[in-house]
Write a protein that holds these residues in place. Sequence first.
Motif, PDB file in Angstrom:
ATOM      1  N   MET A  19       0.810  -1.212   0.000  1.00 20.10           N
ATOM      2  CA  MET A  19       0.000   0.000   0.000  1.00 20.10           C
ATOM      3  C   MET A  19       0.854   1.278   0.000  1.00 20.10           C
ATOM      4  O   MET A  19       0.548   2.246  -0.682  1.00 20.10           O
ATOM      5  N   MET A  20       1.974   1.210   0.754  1.00 20.80           N
ATOM      6  CA  MET A  20       2.920   2.323   0.768  1.00 20.80           C
ATOM      7  C   MET A  20       3.410   2.622  -0.647  1.00 20.80           C
ATOM      8  O   MET A  20       3.549   3.764  -1.053  1.00 20.80           O
ATOM      9  N   GLU A  21       3.633   1.549  -1.382  1.00 19.67           N
ATOM     10  CA  GLU A  21       4.066   1.616  -2.782  1.00 19.67           C
ATOM     11  C   GLU A  21       3.052   2.384  -3.628  1.00 19.67           C
ATOM     12  O   GLU A  21       3.381   3.306  -4.371  1.00 19.67           O
ATOM     13  N   LYS A  22       1.800   2.042  -3.432  1.00 18.95           N
ATOM     14  CA  LYS A  22       0.719   2.639  -4.198  1.00 18.95           C
ATOM     15  C   LYS A  22       0.621   4.147  -3.892  1.00 18.95           C
ATOM     16  O   LYS A  22       0.428   4.970  -4.787  1.00 18.95           O
ATOM     17  N   LEU A  23       0.778   4.434  -2.592  1.00 14.73           N
ATOM     18  CA  LEU A  23       0.721   5.826  -2.159  1.00 14.73           C
ATOM     19  C   LEU A  23       1.780   6.677  -2.875  1.00 14.73           C
ATOM     20  O   LEU A  23       1.518   7.761  -3.363  1.00 14.73           O
ATOM     21  N   ARG A  24       3.003   6.119  -2.972  1.00 14.88           N
ATOM     22  CA  ARG A  24       4.075   6.847  -3.663  1.00 14.88           C
ATOM     23  C   ARG A  24       3.762   7.033  -5.135  1.00 14.88           C
ATOM     24  O   ARG A  24       3.998   8.100  -5.694  1.00 14.88           O
ATOM     25  N   THR A  25       3.206   6.015  -5.767  1.00  9.56           N
ATOM     26  CA  THR A  25       2.859   6.108  -7.188  1.00  9.56           C
ATOM     27  C   THR A  25       1.845   7.225  -7.411  1.00  9.56           C
ATOM     28  O   THR A  25       1.984   8.039  -8.329  1.00  9.56           O
ATOM     29  N   ILE A  26       0.848   7.244  -6.502  1.00 13.13           N
ATOM     30  CA  ILE A  26      -0.176   8.301  -6.649  1.00 13.13           C
ATOM     31  C   ILE A  26       0.450   9.677  -6.490  1.00 13.13           C
ATOM     32  O   ILE A  26       0.184  10.612  -7.248  1.00 13.13           O
ATOM     33  N   ARG A  27       1.341   9.810  -5.478  1.00 19.82           N
ATOM     34  CA  ARG A  27       1.948  11.123  -5.245  1.00 19.82           C
ATOM     35  C   ARG A  27       2.752  11.580  -6.462  1.00 19.82           C
ATOM     36  O   ARG A  27       2.618  12.718  -6.931  1.00 19.82           O
ATOM     37  N   ASP A  28       3.568  10.645  -7.016  1.00 22.55           N
ATOM     38  CA  ASP A  28       4.376  11.013  -8.191  1.00 22.55           C
ATOM     39  C   ASP A  28       3.489  11.384  -9.369  1.00 22.55           C
ATOM     40  O   ASP A  28       3.726  12.386 -10.055  1.00 22.55           O
ATOM     41  N   ALA A  29       2.445  10.590  -9.594  1.00 23.01           N
ATOM     42  CA  ALA A  29       1.545  10.848 -10.731  1.00 23.01           C
ATOM     43  C   ALA A  29       0.856  12.195 -10.556  1.00 23.01           C
ATOM     44  O   ALA A  29       0.746  12.991 -11.494  1.00 23.01           O
ATOM     45  N   ALA A  30       0.410  12.457  -9.291  1.00 23.77           N
ATOM     46  CA  ALA A  30      -0.299  13.713  -9.033  1.00 23.77           C
ATOM     47  C   ALA A  30       0.625  14.909  -9.283  1.00 23.77           C
ATOM     48  O   ALA A  30       0.245  15.887  -9.935  1.00 23.77           O
ATOM     49  N   GLU A  31       1.866  14.802  -8.813  1.00 27.93           N
ATOM     50  CA  GLU A  31       2.789  15.939  -8.999  1.00 27.93           C
ATOM     51  C   GLU A  31       3.088  16.185 -10.471  1.00 27.93           C
ATOM     52  O   GLU A  31       3.106  17.318 -10.929  1.00 27.93           O
ATOM     53  N   ALA A  32       3.296  15.090 -11.217  1.00 28.60           N
ATOM     54  CA  ALA A  32       3.580  15.223 -12.642  1.00 28.60           C
ATOM     55  C   ALA A  32       2.383  15.825 -13.367  1.00 28.60           C
ATOM     56  O   ALA A  32       2.528  16.747 -14.174  1.00 28.60           O
ATOM     57  N   ALA A  33       1.188  15.342 -13.041  1.00 34.62           N
ATOM     58  CA  ALA A  33      -0.013  15.814 -13.740  1.00 34.62           C
ATOM     59  C   ALA A  33      -0.288  17.292 -13.443  1.00 34.62           C
ATOM     60  O   ALA A  33      -0.751  18.033 -14.300  1.00 34.62           O
ATOM     61  N   LEU A  34       0.036  17.702 -12.222  1.00 36.08           N
ATOM     62  CA  LEU A  34      -0.220  19.099 -11.857  1.00 36.08           C
ATOM     63  C   LEU A  34       0.650  20.052 -12.675  1.00 36.08           C
ATOM     64  O   LEU A  34       0.208  21.125 -13.087  1.00 36.08           O
ATOM     65  N   GLY A  35       1.885  19.594 -12.926  1.00 31.94           N
ATOM     66  CA  GLY A  35       2.780  20.418 -13.745  1.00 31.94           C
ATOM     67  C   GLY A  35       2.219  20.627 -15.145  1.00 31.94           C
ATOM     68  O   GLY A  35       2.455  21.661 -15.771  1.00 31.94           O
ATOM     69  N   ASP A  36       1.416  19.664 -15.640  1.00 30.70           N
ATOM     70  CA  ASP A  36       0.864  19.779 -16.999  1.00 30.70           C
ATOM     71  C   ASP A  36      -0.451  20.553 -17.038  1.00 30.70           C
ATOM     72  O   ASP A  36      -0.922  20.919 -18.103  1.00 30.70           O
ATOM     73  N   ALA A  37      -1.042  20.759 -15.845  1.00 24.28           N
ATOM     74  CA  ALA A  37      -2.345  21.435 -15.824  1.00 24.28           C
ATOM     75  C   ALA A  37      -2.136  22.941 -15.956  1.00 24.28           C
ATOM     76  O   ALA A  37      -1.819  23.621 -14.991  1.00 24.28           O
ATOM     77  N   THR A  38      -2.335  23.460 -17.192  1.00 27.28           N
ATOM     78  CA  THR A  38      -2.010  24.877 -17.423  1.00 27.28           C
ATOM     79  C   THR A  38      -3.245  25.777 -17.452  1.00 27.28           C
ATOM     80  O   THR A  38      -3.111  26.986 -17.499  1.00 27.28           O
TER      81      THR A  38
END
Length: 330
Positions: free
Chosen positions: A1-20
């Motif tokens: 589950m810790m693994e999943k949490l990190r994946t979500i955090r990385d995905a969220a940060e990357a996606a936010l950078g693209d949200a213009t």
Amino acid sequence: MMEKLRTIRDAAEAALGDATGPDALEAWRVEFLGTNGQVRGLMNALKDLPRDQKPQMGKALNDLKETLEACFAQAQGRLSATATGPSIDVTEPGTAVHQGRRHILTRTIDEVVEVFSRMGFTAVDGPEVEDEWHNFDALNIPADHPARDASDNFFLASDGGIRRLLRTQTSTVQIRTMEAQRPPLKVVAVGRVYRPDTHDATHFSMFHQIEGLCIDRGLSLTDLKSALIGFARAYFGPDAEVRMRPSYFPFTEPSAEVDMKMLVRGHMQWVELGGCGMVDPNVLSAVGIDPEEWSGYAFGLGIERVAMRRYGIPDIRWLFENDARFLRQF
Ligand code: DAH
């Protein structure tokens, strides 16, 4: 589950950078922080964890939620800052940029001097603070002449026994020029003159004159009149005329008032511009020029009169109030 949490955090940060834009930002919020979003999904899965892992995982999930919420707020701030930045509505009327220009009197002076210099006159000048010799005595104005009254002059504190005053006429420059240069001479001088007049539509305590002086052998009234006609035609147009009416000035003999016929608001009209005459022999003698050998003519015209009549300005005070709405018209 810790693994999943990190994946979500990385995905969220990357996606936010693209949200213009605001829409992409909202989609991001729904995806990660919404009621059916990924963080909520993990929180729902908490209950299936073994009891000893729950506190640690719960805390990690709360941290993630707070981090993402902070990131979201920051992204929102960034976006609205750009949105309220300079926006251009091309249909709005533009801001008029007013171009500066020379004052109407300055332009008149420059044009008048330009005409005289084409006629062979050299521009000279003299001081505005004068002594009685240059303003009166040398100009053949006797000590008891009413023009010397204290009430008609701006006298200044005397300095080493010499009484000084603001010059009342540019004729002072005739004297200064003849003291400094030997004839033949052909000069014009423009400058301010001062008289303690009460201000009204046609009087001001300071105004400008243009003075002309020509000294040569054998000059006559014909030369004076042709100089004035030459100026009038070049400045006011080929139909301009000059009229000389007999008058009296102490420094000229004979003397005349000068009128010029010019276009005033669509009609040719006679306008009084100043005085003129043949330089009095006493004036030549005062500056050491032999009147048996040399002769001269002189004239003095009011610059404000020229500008006011030419441009239809009814009040002399407007020339000195410097109201941009008035000055912009010329
Ligand atoms: N100085 C005279 C004045 O202020 C004008 C004038 C008259 C000037 C005759 C001249 C002249 O040179 O010859 O009223």
